[in-house]
Design a protein around this motif. Sequence first.
Motif, PDB file in Angstrom:
ATOM      1  N   UNK A 276       0.841  -1.204   0.000  1.00 51.66           N
ATOM      2  CA  UNK A 276       0.000   0.000   0.000  1.00 51.66           C
ATOM      3  C   UNK A 276       0.872   1.248   0.000  1.00 51.66           C
ATOM      4  N   UNK A 277       0.248   2.382  -0.272  1.00 49.53           N
ATOM      5  CA  UNK A 277       0.938   3.677  -0.283  1.00 49.53           C
ATOM      6  C   UNK A 277       0.278   4.618   0.705  1.00 49.53           C
ATOM      7  N   UNK A 278       1.080   5.556   1.199  1.00 54.08           N
ATOM      8  CA  UNK A 278       0.593   6.568   2.123  1.00 54.08           C
ATOM      9  C   UNK A 278       1.229   7.899   1.745  1.00 54.08           C
ATOM     10  N   UNK A 279       0.433   8.950   1.711  1.00 56.57           N
ATOM     11  CA  UNK A 279       0.929  10.269   1.350  1.00 56.57           C
ATOM     12  C   UNK A 279       0.832  11.215   2.540  1.00 56.57           C
ATOM     13  N   UNK A 280       1.886  11.991   2.755  1.00 56.36           N
ATOM     14  CA  UNK A 280       1.914  13.011   3.808  1.00 56.36           C
ATOM     15  C   UNK A 280       2.088  14.374   3.146  1.00 56.36           C
ATOM     16  N   UNK A 281       0.976  14.993   2.714  1.00 55.90           N
ATOM     17  CA  UNK A 281       1.092  16.285   2.040  1.00 55.90           C
ATOM     18  C   UNK A 281       1.502  17.392   3.004  1.00 55.90           C
TER      19      UNK A 281
END
Length: 180
Positions: A140-145
């Motif tokens: 899976x992927x996770x984004x921290x904008x």
Amino acid sequence: MRAQLQNNKTGSMANMSIVSSKTLLIFLFLMCIQASLSLASSANCSTQAAAWSMEGTCGNTTGSSSSGAITDGQGDYSASERCYWRITTAADVEIDFTSFETEELFDKLEVWSCKYWSPEMPCTNCDQVLGSFSGSLGNFSFSAPNSNRTNRCITLAFFTDPMTQLPGFDGRWSLRCPQG
């Protein structure tokens, strides 16, 4: 008197037209500047390097790059792990896991947003949990904008209990250009 009133109306309309044209030109000029700045920041983003560090029972190392590995190591992770990865950047951070398997609820990886004060105190005031991961999550992927585009520190913290040990996780982090 009627001619004078009509002349005043015509003059007012002409003045309003000039003011509106000037306002429109100023607005368009400012929009062009904003678009240029946006393009410049997007163009620089791909070459931007982040300061990073890994500390704790998973090892100790530092560096500066635009991507890196996040892993608990080969095989099953150890009991009572305490590992920290810190990434200091103004860019968005994307984390892509190729595998993730920890003891659900008891062994977890948390992602925090922290304040960046200075090189001597890079990651303090970790006040916002961006994500918490535990269990068999696979790929899976996770984004921290980063909405304010100032330096901040993304801290990943891996904690395990002394009981069950599982394969853990393998992933990579990378900087992403701001969208929009």
